[in-house]
Write a protein that holds these residues in place. Structure first.
Motif, mmCIF file in Angstrom:
data_model
loop_
_atom_site.group_PDB
_atom_site.id
_atom_site.type_symbol
_atom_site.label_atom_id
_atom_site.label_comp_id
_atom_site.label_asym_id
_atom_site.label_seq_id
_atom_site.Cartn_x
_atom_site.Cartn_y
_atom_site.Cartn_z
ATOM 1 N N LEU A 71 0.829 -1.197 0.000
ATOM 2 C CA LEU A 71 0.000 0.000 0.000
ATOM 3 C C LEU A 71 0.866 1.250 0.000
ATOM 4 C CD1 LEU A 71 -2.592 -1.040 2.729
ATOM 5 C CD2 LEU A 71 -3.091 -0.733 0.296
ATOM 6 N N PRO A 72 0.364 2.367 -0.526
ATOM 7 C CA PRO A 72 1.096 3.632 -0.389
ATOM 8 C C PRO A 72 1.211 4.009 1.082
ATOM 9 C CG PRO A 72 -0.688 3.807 -1.994
ATOM 10 C CD PRO A 72 -0.885 2.509 -1.283
ATOM 11 N N ARG A 73 2.377 4.405 1.515
ATOM 12 C CA ARG A 73 2.573 4.736 2.925
ATOM 13 C C ARG A 73 1.585 5.791 3.445
ATOM 14 N NH1 ARG A 73 7.009 3.222 6.117
ATOM 15 N NH2 ARG A 73 8.365 1.714 5.080
ATOM 16 N N PRO A 74 1.270 6.833 2.680
ATOM 17 C CA PRO A 74 0.307 7.816 3.210
ATOM 18 C C PRO A 74 -1.068 7.235 3.506
ATOM 19 C CG PRO A 74 1.515 8.734 1.351
ATOM 20 C CD PRO A 74 1.838 7.263 1.384
ATOM 21 N N ALA A 75 -1.409 6.106 2.919
ATOM 22 C CA ALA A 75 -2.720 5.500 3.143
ATOM 23 C C ALA A 75 -2.774 4.665 4.409
ATOM 24 C CB ALA A 75 -3.102 4.625 1.947
ATOM 25 N N ARG B 233 -15.411 -10.690 12.976
ATOM 26 C CA ARG B 233 -13.991 -10.839 13.274
ATOM 27 C C ARG B 233 -13.130 -9.961 12.368
ATOM 28 N NH1 ARG B 233 -14.579 -11.541 18.158
ATOM 29 N NH2 ARG B 233 -15.529 -13.492 18.805
ATOM 30 N N THR B 234 -13.691 -8.799 12.023
ATOM 31 C CA THR B 234 -12.909 -7.777 11.353
ATOM 32 C C THR B 234 -12.234 -6.916 12.424
ATOM 33 O OG1 THR B 234 -14.899 -6.413 11.265
ATOM 34 C CG2 THR B 234 -14.409 -7.775 9.342
ATOM 35 N N ILE B 235 -11.516 -5.886 12.009
ATOM 36 C CA ILE B 235 -10.867 -4.969 12.953
ATOM 37 C C ILE B 235 -11.277 -3.549 12.568
ATOM 38 C CG2 ILE B 235 -8.691 -4.116 13.899
ATOM 39 C CD1 ILE B 235 -7.424 -6.794 13.195
ATOM 40 N N LYS B 236 -12.187 -2.981 13.320
ATOM 41 C CA LYS B 236 -12.677 -1.654 13.000
ATOM 42 C C LYS B 236 -11.573 -0.615 13.193
ATOM 43 C CE LYS B 236 -17.508 -2.577 14.180
ATOM 44 N NZ LYS B 236 -18.639 -2.216 15.069
ATOM 45 N N PRO B 237 -11.524 0.387 12.312
ATOM 46 C CA PRO B 237 -10.537 1.463 12.495
ATOM 47 C C PRO B 237 -10.656 2.079 13.884
ATOM 48 C CG PRO B 237 -11.561 1.641 10.329
ATOM 49 C CD PRO B 237 -12.307 0.556 11.062
ATOM 50 N N GLY B 238 -9.532 2.277 14.526
ATOM 51 C CA GLY B 238 -9.495 2.842 15.870
ATOM 52 C C GLY B 238 -9.393 1.814 16.969
ATOM 53 N N GLY C 146 -3.196 0.226 9.845
ATOM 54 C CA GLY C 146 -4.572 0.239 9.367
ATOM 55 C C GLY C 146 -4.712 1.180 8.189
ATOM 56 N N ALA C 147 -5.594 0.828 7.262
ATOM 57 C CA ALA C 147 -5.793 1.653 6.072
ATOM 58 C C ALA C 147 -7.254 2.074 5.926
ATOM 59 C CB ALA C 147 -5.326 0.902 4.826
ATOM 60 N N GLY C 148 -7.911 2.334 7.066
ATOM 61 C CA GLY C 148 -9.242 2.923 7.023
ATOM 62 C C GLY C 148 -10.366 1.992 6.684
ATOM 63 N N HIS C 149 -10.172 0.697 6.834
ATOM 64 C CA HIS C 149 -11.228 -0.281 6.548
ATOM 65 C C HIS C 149 -11.078 -1.445 7.499
ATOM 66 C CE1 HIS C 149 -13.646 -3.289 4.393
ATOM 67 N NE2 HIS C 149 -14.184 -2.282 3.722
ATOM 68 N N GLU C 150 -12.206 -2.067 7.859
ATOM 69 C CA GLU C 150 -12.166 -3.139 8.851
ATOM 70 C C GLU C 150 -11.458 -4.393 8.362
ATOM 71 O OE1 GLU C 150 -16.175 -4.052 9.886
ATOM 72 O OE2 GLU C 150 -16.718 -4.734 7.882
ATOM 73 N N LEU C 151 -11.194 -4.503 7.061
ATOM 74 C CA LEU C 151 -10.429 -5.635 6.535
ATOM 75 C C LEU C 151 -9.006 -5.263 6.146
ATOM 76 C CD1 LEU C 151 -13.094 -7.465 4.339
ATOM 77 C CD2 LEU C 151 -12.201 -8.177 6.561
ATOM 78 N N LEU C 152 -8.632 -4.013 6.357
ATOM 79 C CA LEU C 152 -7.279 -3.548 6.024
ATOM 80 C C LEU C 152 -6.594 -3.085 7.294
ATOM 81 C CD1 LEU C 152 -8.076 -1.484 2.800
ATOM 82 C CD2 LEU C 152 -7.227 -3.838 2.934
#
Length: 583
Positions: A192-196, A294-299, A335-341
């Motif tokens: 992934l792009p580092r800023p993301a 069993r995802t991981i919510k942002p935050g 984390g990239a702003g999504h519960e699967l990322l």
């Protein structure tokens, strides 16, 4: 119709127990107790009549199922999972029928997994004995902990009846990745792009792969690799990348890299070459309820790292726990702003190589030779005395969590997140410690914490999940009761009694004594709360897990947090058992 086999009968018993315990659809409160020569029955308010044979219990409910069947008024015995659920269907309101059907599907998935387990367990335990040694007491270090996890994965959750079902995953998907099958597999990686990518405060391990290592073109200073569970790497990952707008800039490495093994939490894996390093990776499934994803919510991972800092602060103020309570390092995450990322890099403390590291969930699991894990540990460390092992564990467990309550803190440190660490101290004496992980869902009374820590408390209360902080002791006491007391202490006491190992009265008396002793060590006002709400309460909070997780929508259940939605049950630390429903 084919009679239910033992696997189905056992599951049906647990399902009916859970429906009674949670008073789903008012089944318990509208029932009437009937006394018959063969025992007691509950007459359920079901159209056409239905009686359920029960016996006294006391662990979160007055009764438990004596035989898994319903008897109709004409004398017909309704047996089997689906027929019994169909018999109960008329009590379900029309708006709740979808949840009922979801639960029926969950039960069917659980039954299928249990039948697979029945055929697979012997092969798995034989592999464990070959890989780790025939004696479970000799399984040491973070590597040996994975073998204990595999044994624990065959066991039932203390109260949730369908704990092995993973929504949406098939048997061919479970066998390579579920902890009970204990198979190694290769991880996938996403560039992934580092800023993301949002990073937690901890540093990445020095081995973290570069684009070149993954066989991809790119600049390590501009791109960052994110580990991905193989079960997420297909359609779920594609969907996540499209939803975040990263589909055009993300690249999935063409070849896997690093071998991992599942821990007891299927979405968390340990590196085969470094089992003290765990990676928590989101999965597009749900367990312990269809809404318990069993995802991981942002935050969430930021909150877990903050909870770790809070616990470290308490440990710094409580020197008697400095050598007995260990914390996994969970400060490194992406984390990239999504519960699967997302991914958490967990590091277990050093110095565990010669210790047995055993989750509480594994204590009553069966070893390859058919004994209990707890017996093997008692034989190695407590001269064969299972009561001595239990007493030592309860003493430390209750002392630590009561101390935390004195700061206004209660952890979701249930039987999977709490491990016993057993070894010898430098003088050769048995040493027992606690190892805690996954602390991202606590309840914290901010008022009490501020009174204990003063100005130091403010930055430790900056949780993203606003449900974590509360303004009074009630929700904190509820978590203490439902997690520490019920799942880590009470469940052991009741099961050891059913196994004929330690009489229930003896175990419950010891729990009460150890809790009373722990209360004498914390501020009197905090001790008074736990005395009133736990030791002296008529009834105790009980998690309504299937109600909030599957049976009812959040609008119907009113659950702000499906893992902290409660009914109530008898206080087994105080009252004798009774068959009569609560008034």
């Amino acid at each position: 119709m084919t009679a239910p086999d033992p696997v189905e009968r056992e599951l049906l018993t647990r399902v009916l127990d859970a429906l009674l315990r949670e008073d789903a659809y008012r089944l318990r409160r509208t029932a009437r107790t009937e006394h018959h020569p063969d025992g007691d029955w509950l007459r359920l308010a079901v159209p056409g009549g239905a009686r359920l044979p029960v016996e006294p219990d006391g662990f979160q409910c007055e009764v438990r199922v004596r035989r898994p069947l319903l008897a109709t008024d004409d004398g017909t015995a309704v047996t089997g999972l689906r027929p019994v659920l169909e018999r109960l269907r008329p009590v379900v309101a029309a708006q709740d029928r979808p949840g009922f059907e979801d639960f029926a599907a969950e039960c069917a998935a659980e039954l299928a997994v249990r039948r697979v387990h029945r055929g697979a367990r012997r092969e798995v335990t034989e592999r464990l004995a070959l890989a780790y040694g025939p004696a479970a007491a000799d399984w040491t270090g973070p590597r040996g902990a994975l073998a204990y996890d595999a044994l624990a994965a065959f066991r039932d959750h203390p109260v949730y009846p369908t704990g092995h079902a993973r929504n949406g995953l098939t048997e061919p998907e479970l066998r390579p990745y579920a902890p009970e099958f204990h198979r190694g597999f290769a991880l996938r990686w996403l560039l992934l792009p580092r800023p993301a990518v949002h990073r937690g405060p901890g540093p990445l391990p020095p081995w973290w792969p570069t684009p070149a290592r993954l066989g991809l073109p790119g600049d390590r200073h501009r791109q960052l690799a994110l580990p991905v569970h193989p079960l997420t790497a297909g359609e779920p990952l594609t969907r996540a990348l499209n939803e975040t707008g990263l589909a055009d800039t993300a690249r999935l490495a063409p070849r896997p890299w690093l071998t991992a093994l599942p821990t007891l939490s299927m979405r968390t894996v340990a590196l085969a070459g470094d089992p003290a390093t765990h990676l928590k990776l989101p999965l597009a499934t749900a367990t312990l309820g269809l809404r318990n994803r069993r995802t991981i919510k942002p935050g969430t991972l930021d909150d877990g790292a903050l909870a770790q800092r809070l616990l470290e602060t308490v440990l710094g103020r409580e020197p008697r726990f400095a050598s007995t309570v260990l914390l996994a390092d969970e400060g490194t995450h992406l984390g990239a702003g999504h519960e699967l990322l997302a991914a958490l890099v967990r590091r277990l403390p050093g110095g565990l190589e010669r210790a047995q590291v055993v989750p509480v969930a594994a204590l009553l699991a069966r070893t390859p030779d058919g004994g209990l894990v707890a017996d093997a540990l008692a034989g190695r460390h407590y001269h064969g005395s299972l009561p001595a092992l239990l007493d030592a564990a309860l003493t430390l467990l209750l002392d630590w969590h009561t101390t935390l309550f004195g700061y206004g803190i209660a952890l979701e440190a249930h039987q999977q997140n709490t491990s016993l660490v057993l070894d010898r101290d430098p003088a050769g004496r048995t040493r027992l410690r606690l190892l805690l992980k996954d602390n991202d869902g606590p309840r914290i009374n901010s008022t009490r914490l501020l009174s204990r820590l003063g100005d130091r408390a403010a930055p430790l209360l900056a949780f993203g999940d606003r449900r974590i902080t509360v303004a009074d002791d009630g929700p904190v006491a509820d978590v203490f009761t439902t997690i520490t007391l019920h799942l880590c202490a009470g469940a052991l006491a009741f099961e050891l009694d059913r196994l004929g190992r330690i009489p229930l009265a003896v175990a419950l008396r010891r729990i009460r004594q150890r809790l009373e002793r722990a209360l004498s060590r914390i501020p009197p006002d905090a001790a008074a709360v736990l005395r009133t709400r736990v030791l002296d309460a008529d009834r105790l909070p009980v998690k309504a897990m299937i109600t909030a997780g599957t049976l009812l929508s959040k609008e119907r259940s009113g659950a702000a947090d499906i893992n902290k939605h409660y009914v109530d049950g008898p206080n087994y630390l105080r009252h004798p058992l009774s068959l009569e429903p609560p008034r």
